[in-house]
Design a protein around this motif. Structure first.
Motif, short mmCIF file in Angstrom:
data_model
loop_
_atom_site.label_atom_id
_atom_site.label_comp_id
_atom_site.label_asym_id
_atom_site.label_seq_id
_atom_site.Cartn_x
_atom_site.Cartn_y
_atom_site.Cartn_z
N ILE A 179 0.83 -1.20 0.00
CA ILE A 179 0.00 0.00 0.00
C ILE A 179 0.86 1.25 0.00
CG2 ILE A 179 -1.73 1.33 1.27
CD1 ILE A 179 -2.86 -1.11 -0.14
N GLY A 180 1.91 1.28 0.81
CA GLY A 180 2.78 2.46 0.84
C GLY A 180 3.39 2.75 -0.51
N LEU A 181 3.88 1.72 -1.18
CA LEU A 181 4.49 1.92 -2.50
C LEU A 181 3.45 2.33 -3.53
CD1 LEU A 181 7.00 -1.06 -2.51
CD2 LEU A 181 7.56 1.37 -2.39
N LEU A 182 2.24 1.77 -3.44
CA LEU A 182 1.19 2.18 -4.37
C LEU A 182 0.79 3.63 -4.14
CD1 LEU A 182 -1.06 -1.00 -4.43
CD2 LEU A 182 0.03 0.05 -6.42
N VAL A 183 0.67 4.05 -2.89
CA VAL A 183 0.38 5.46 -2.62
C VAL A 183 1.45 6.34 -3.26
CG1 VAL A 183 0.24 7.23 -0.82
CG2 VAL A 183 -0.89 5.03 -0.47
N ALA A 184 2.70 5.94 -3.10
CA ALA A 184 3.81 6.71 -3.67
C ALA A 184 3.72 6.77 -5.20
CB ALA A 184 5.14 6.10 -3.24
N LEU A 185 3.39 5.66 -5.84
CA LEU A 185 3.29 5.62 -7.30
C LEU A 185 2.16 6.51 -7.81
CD1 LEU A 185 3.90 1.81 -7.90
CD2 LEU A 185 5.40 3.68 -8.65
N PHE A 186 0.99 6.42 -7.16
CA PHE A 186 -0.13 7.27 -7.58
C PHE A 186 0.19 8.74 -7.34
CE2 PHE A 186 -2.71 3.34 -7.19
CZ PHE A 186 -3.30 3.37 -8.44
N ALA A 187 0.81 9.06 -6.20
CA ALA A 187 1.13 10.45 -5.90
C ALA A 187 2.12 11.01 -6.91
CB ALA A 187 1.71 10.55 -4.48
N ARG A 188 3.14 10.24 -7.25
CA ARG A 188 4.12 10.71 -8.24
C ARG A 188 3.46 10.94 -9.58
NH1 ARG A 188 9.28 7.00 -9.32
NH2 ARG A 188 7.70 5.68 -10.28
N SER A 189 2.52 10.07 -9.96
CA SER A 189 1.85 10.24 -11.25
C SER A 189 1.00 11.49 -11.30
CB SER A 189 0.97 9.01 -11.55
OG SER A 189 -0.22 9.01 -10.78
N ARG A 190 0.66 12.04 -10.14
CA ARG A 190 -0.15 13.27 -10.07
C ARG A 190 0.71 14.50 -9.80
NH1 ARG A 190 -5.50 11.19 -9.60
NH2 ARG A 190 -5.33 9.09 -10.45
N GLY A 191 2.04 14.37 -9.94
CA GLY A 191 2.91 15.53 -9.84
C GLY A 191 3.32 15.92 -8.44
N VAL A 192 3.14 15.03 -7.48
CA VAL A 192 3.51 15.32 -6.09
C VAL A 192 4.95 14.86 -5.83
CG1 VAL A 192 3.03 14.61 -3.70
CG2 VAL A 192 1.15 15.23 -5.24
N GLU A 193 5.67 15.60 -5.01
CA GLU A 193 7.01 15.21 -4.59
C GLU A 193 6.88 14.16 -3.48
OE1 GLU A 193 10.70 17.02 -2.01
OE2 GLU A 193 9.61 18.42 -3.33
N VAL A 194 7.37 12.96 -3.74
CA VAL A 194 7.13 11.84 -2.84
C VAL A 194 8.39 11.44 -2.09
CG1 VAL A 194 6.35 9.44 -2.67
CG2 VAL A 194 5.34 10.97 -4.39
N HIS A 195 8.23 11.22 -0.79
CA HIS A 195 9.28 10.67 0.06
C HIS A 195 8.71 9.48 0.80
CE1 HIS A 195 12.07 14.25 -0.15
NE2 HIS A 195 10.94 14.75 -0.64
#
Length: 337
Positions: A179-195
């Motif tokens: 789930i954490g990695l999927l959240v990160a992937l979706f967030a990156r696809s929407r232009g968010v800076e992910v950590h």
């Protein structure tokens, strides 16, 4: 047909069971792929809270992350579903109450969860009966691996939306499981800076191979502004840390579940004017997860470490990692094998 049956804590085996028959409004799906989830592990070990509250009981047939092909229809079902590749919602509400009518069937008081609660048989089997209203068609671009990742993808996408972020803002994800990695992937696809923050360097290796550069452990986490924090971990202490780290007047999202109660000081929540969002189920995110997989803006397939046959499922639930498995956190089952 063959199906995996959990008969008690730590006890599971493939059994010959009666195949499902489509009741009115239902379809039968020949299952092609199923993901093993942390919920399945808790049902197997006996640690799942539902087993204590009576919402789940043994014997139990798990499996709620699935895809397959519709092969039979019950009375009243549109014949257009026959032969379609589909996945489906885990959450089956009564369809009659105020919550269901308002689109909140995932919190229906009479909720049944496929492969989890109320005796609803799951998808770790050759065939599954499911209401046609729960189905989501899969386009050709979404293969069986992605099809079985729609359910966790819907959960992750709801968590991302709950964070209320705009492109260019900074998100911290606690936990580097599926789930954490999927959240990160979706967030990156929407232009968010992910950590992402994980327990150790080994656990963060896959995140790095997925192209994320903001990879941290707790001691190395930088002091910066986190416009939102998503807790996708199972650590009891991290909900409070999420609240501590998030920027005032922003959002923390809780989608991880710890095995023991988590505590946080609501005075901190109030004095920081933080909004806390809880996520139960992926229902409202399934359609958009399918779209993201279909348009290739999110490729979740590297999260799957291995695909094995139904006979190996009990070993997977017991913690055995298949020989030759990749670094991903997810194991898939092909009931046809």
């Amino acid at each position: 047909m063959r199906a995996l049956v959990i008969t008690g804590p730590g006890e599971a085996a493939v059994q010959d069971v009666e195949p499902p028959v489509a009741a009115p409004g239902q379809v039968i799906v020949d299952i092609e792929r199923v993901g093993v989830c942390g919920t399945d592990l808790e049902l197997f070990t006996g640690e799942m809270n539902y087993l204590r509250t009576g919402r789940s009981w043994y014997p139990l047939r798990p499996g709620h992350e699935w895809c397959g092909q519709v092969t039979a229809l019950g009375e009243g079902v549109d014949r257009g579903w026959l032969g379609r590749r589909v996945t489906g919602d885990t959450m089956i509400g009564c369809g009659r109450c105020e919550r269901c009518r308002a689109g909140r069937h995932h919190v229906c008081a009479d909720l049944a969860e496929i492969g989890i609660s109320r005796g609803y048989a799951g998808a770790l089997a050759e065939r599954l009966a499911v209401p046609a209203t729960a189905l989501h068609a899969l386009p050709d671009q979404v293969d069986t691996t992605l099809g079985a990742l729609v359910e966790p993808g819907g959960n992750a996408l709801r968590a991302f939306h709950g964070a209320g972020l705009r492109p260019g803002e900074r998100l911290l994800v606690l936990g580097t499981g599926t789930i954490g990695l999927l959240v990160a992937l979706f967030a990156r696809s929407r232009g968010v800076e992910v950590h992402l923050m994980g327990r150790d360097a080994e656990g963060l290796r896959l995140a790095r191979t997925l192209g994320f550069t903001g990879i941290w452990t707790r001691p190395t986490l930088p002091a910066t502004v986190w416009h939102a924090v998503v807790d996708a971990s199972n650590a009891a202490e991290l909900p409070a840390l999420a609240l501590e780290l998030v920027e005032p007047a922003r959002r923390v999202v809780y989608i991880g579940l710890a095995g023991t109660p988590s505590t946080l000081d609501t005075r901190d929540l109030l004095l920081k004017d933080v909004t806390a969002v809880g996520i139960l189920g992926g229902s409202a995110g399934l359609a958009d997860a399918i779209k993201a997989y279909a348009d290739a803006s999110v490729d979740a397939r590297p999260l799957v470490a291995a695909t094995v046959g139904l006979a190996q499922t009990a070993e997977v639930l017991a913690g055995h990692r298949p020989d030759g498995a990749g670094p991903g956190p997810k194991i898939h089952i092909d009931p046809r094998l």
